[in-house]
Write an enzyme that holds these catalytic residues in place. Structure first.
Site, mmCIF file in Angstrom:
data_model
loop_
_atom_site.group_PDB
_atom_site.id
_atom_site.type_symbol
_atom_site.label_atom_id
_atom_site.label_comp_id
_atom_site.label_asym_id
_atom_site.label_seq_id
_atom_site.Cartn_x
_atom_site.Cartn_y
_atom_site.Cartn_z
ATOM 1 N N LYS A 83 -8.000 2.006 -19.770
ATOM 2 C CA LYS A 83 -7.909 3.229 -18.664
ATOM 3 C C LYS A 83 -7.108 2.787 -17.455
ATOM 4 C CE LYS A 83 -7.096 7.832 -17.202
ATOM 5 N NZ LYS A 83 -6.173 8.486 -18.100
ATOM 6 N N SER A 84 -5.904 3.555 -16.710
ATOM 7 C CA SER A 84 -5.113 3.195 -15.597
ATOM 8 C C SER A 84 -6.181 3.569 -14.545
ATOM 9 C CB SER A 84 -3.787 4.016 -16.006
ATOM 10 O OG SER A 84 -2.414 4.606 -16.475
ATOM 11 N N GLY A 114 -6.084 13.837 -15.269
ATOM 12 C CA GLY A 114 -6.297 13.071 -13.766
ATOM 13 C C GLY A 114 -6.699 11.906 -13.236
ATOM 14 N N CYS A 140 2.395 8.425 -15.141
ATOM 15 C CA CYS A 140 1.330 10.048 -15.270
ATOM 16 C C CYS A 140 1.424 10.942 -14.274
ATOM 17 C CB CYS A 140 -0.352 9.168 -14.351
ATOM 18 S SG CYS A 140 -0.674 10.051 -14.130
ATOM 19 N N SER A 198 2.978 10.052 -22.224
ATOM 20 C CA SER A 198 3.006 11.487 -22.833
ATOM 21 C C SER A 198 4.520 12.138 -22.116
ATOM 22 C CB SER A 198 1.926 12.356 -22.389
ATOM 23 O OG SER A 198 1.627 12.674 -20.798
ATOM 24 N N GLY A 253 0.819 12.999 -29.566
ATOM 25 C CA GLY A 253 0.638 13.334 -31.069
ATOM 26 C C GLY A 253 2.116 13.409 -31.622
ATOM 27 N N GLY A 280 2.785 10.101 -31.383
ATOM 28 C CA GLY A 280 2.811 10.053 -33.096
ATOM 29 C C GLY A 280 2.982 8.914 -33.298
HETATM 30 O O1 HRO Z 1 -4.986 10.562 -16.342
HETATM 31 C C1 HRO Z 1 -4.160 11.437 -17.059
HETATM 32 O O2 HRO Z 1 -4.293 12.301 -16.785
HETATM 33 C C2 HRO Z 1 -3.197 10.345 -17.571
HETATM 34 C C3 HRO Z 1 -2.217 9.401 -17.186
HETATM 35 CL CL1 HRO Z 1 -3.134 8.586 -15.828
HETATM 36 C C4 HRO Z 1 -1.519 9.160 -17.831
HETATM 37 O O3 HRO Z 1 -0.549 8.241 -17.703
HETATM 38 N N1 HRO Z 1 -1.093 9.752 -18.729
HETATM 39 C C5 HRO Z 1 -1.315 10.988 -19.692
HETATM 40 O O4 HRO Z 1 -1.128 11.679 -20.379
HETATM 41 N N2 HRO Z 1 -2.608 11.483 -18.545
#
Ligand code: HRO
Length: 314
Positions: A50-51, A77, A133, A197, A224, A253
């Site tokens: 995860k980031s 978030g 993000c 995304s 997706g 996707g």
């Molecule tokens: O954690 C998120 O809300 C999130 C991150 Cl960091 C991201 O890079 N991409 C995403 O779709 N959600």
């Protein structure tokens, strides 16, 4: 290593060998130690974290993820354990014998530098800098600001010795992609993950006459099937702009082996799986491998890399 029948599904990104071309996308089932270990035991070709941010975060209020037949919307978030926890966990993930990709995020430049310096010492195989993000209220996506991206990459590059890549947001105009080429070259970027995304979409439930996630009034990042054409367009555009010399991990996707094949035709070297992994669980990797190998065999390709970039134009 992933050889299905006579088909070679292994790949190499920035000199690092991957036992399979499929891996999780950052954010999908990779926040906790348990999730990361489950990825280690699965058939994923790499473990992507995860980031991470400086402080641990619980993320946005729930519901913050919603899946529907053609995709997903999220506004997680950045829930994560904080970089110090991942710096401890990463060396323990080595035992699974597959590459580890640390995804680094932050709110200001100095966060990225602080995290990258310490995480680099924990020796992940690659570092993916998340410039995209879409879900932190009040924080713009860095990847949409070329100058801010360049400043940040110059600083992060100085403290990273493992191969460094970036996760970019989708671009919708060739001028924006062209502008980013120089930024990425000067920043010493060694691979791209495309795309994050599609930010700030809105999904509406007409029965309830309501949004489907709580944060930001229902706005969130789309993933997706519905974003596949946008992902393919970004993979293809950057593949051409870099003359095929910069490895690209395609994301967006990938629900079937055929979806992955489309990413490879456009120029991807590997693919990440987000929404499908969240919805289906770890078994998705085995299914995707099987589907891709059958398709490649039918088409007469001996490996994933044999079809890379081979998209025909009319
Ligand atoms: O954690 C998120 O809300 C999130 C991150 Cl960091 C991201 O890079 N991409 C995403 O779709 N959600």
């Amino acid at each position: 290593m992933s050889r299905r029948g006579s088909i070679d599904l292994t790949t190499t990104v920035a000199g690092v060998r991957f036992p399979s071309c499929f891996m999780n996308a950052a954010g999908a089932r990779c926040v906790t130690r348990e999730e990361l270990e489950a990825l280690g035991r699965s058939r994923t070709g790499a473990i992507v974290t995860k980031s991470m941010t400086v402080e641990p975060r619980s993320g946005n209020p729930e519901p913050r993820y919603y899946g529907f037949p053609t995709g997903s919307i999220n506004s997680m978030g950045l829930p994560n354990l904080g970089y110090l926890a991942y710096a401890r966990i990463i060396p323990e993930l080595r035992k699974f014998g597959k590459p580890i990709i640390a995804s680094v995020a932050g709110f200001v430049e100095e966060d990225f530098v602080k995290i990258a310096r310490v995480i680099n010492e924990s020796r992940p195989d690659l570092i993916e800098v998340n410039l995209s993000c879409p879900n932190v209220p009040g924080e713009p996506q860095i990847g949409y600001d070329a100058q801010a991206s360049e400043r940040l990459l110059a600083k992060v590059r100085k403290v990273v010795s493992v191969p460094m890549g970036v996760k970019l947001p989708p671009y919708f105009d060739p001028a924006h992609q062209e502008k980013m080429v120089g930024v990425l070259e000067r920043g010493g970027v060694e691979f791209l993950s495309l795309i994050n995304s599609v930010g700030n979409g809105l999904v509406v439930d007409p029965d309830r006459e309501s949004v489907v996630i709580k944060p930001k009034g229902g706005f969130g990042g789309l993933g997706g099937s519905i974003i596949k054409p946008v992902a393919l367009a970004n993979v293809r555009a950057f593949w051409k702009l870099f003359g095929g010399r910069l490895p690209i991990i395609g994301t967006g996707g990938v629900c079937s082996g055929s979806d992955a094949f489309e990413h490879f035709l456009c120029g991807a070297t590997a693919v990440q799986v987000g929404t499908t992994l969240v919805e289906e669980g770890m078994g998705a990797f085995e299914r995707l491998e099987h589907e891709l190998a059958s398709l490649l065999e039918k088409k007469g390709y001996a490996s994933v890399l044999a079809c890379r970039g081979k998209l025909k134009e009319l």
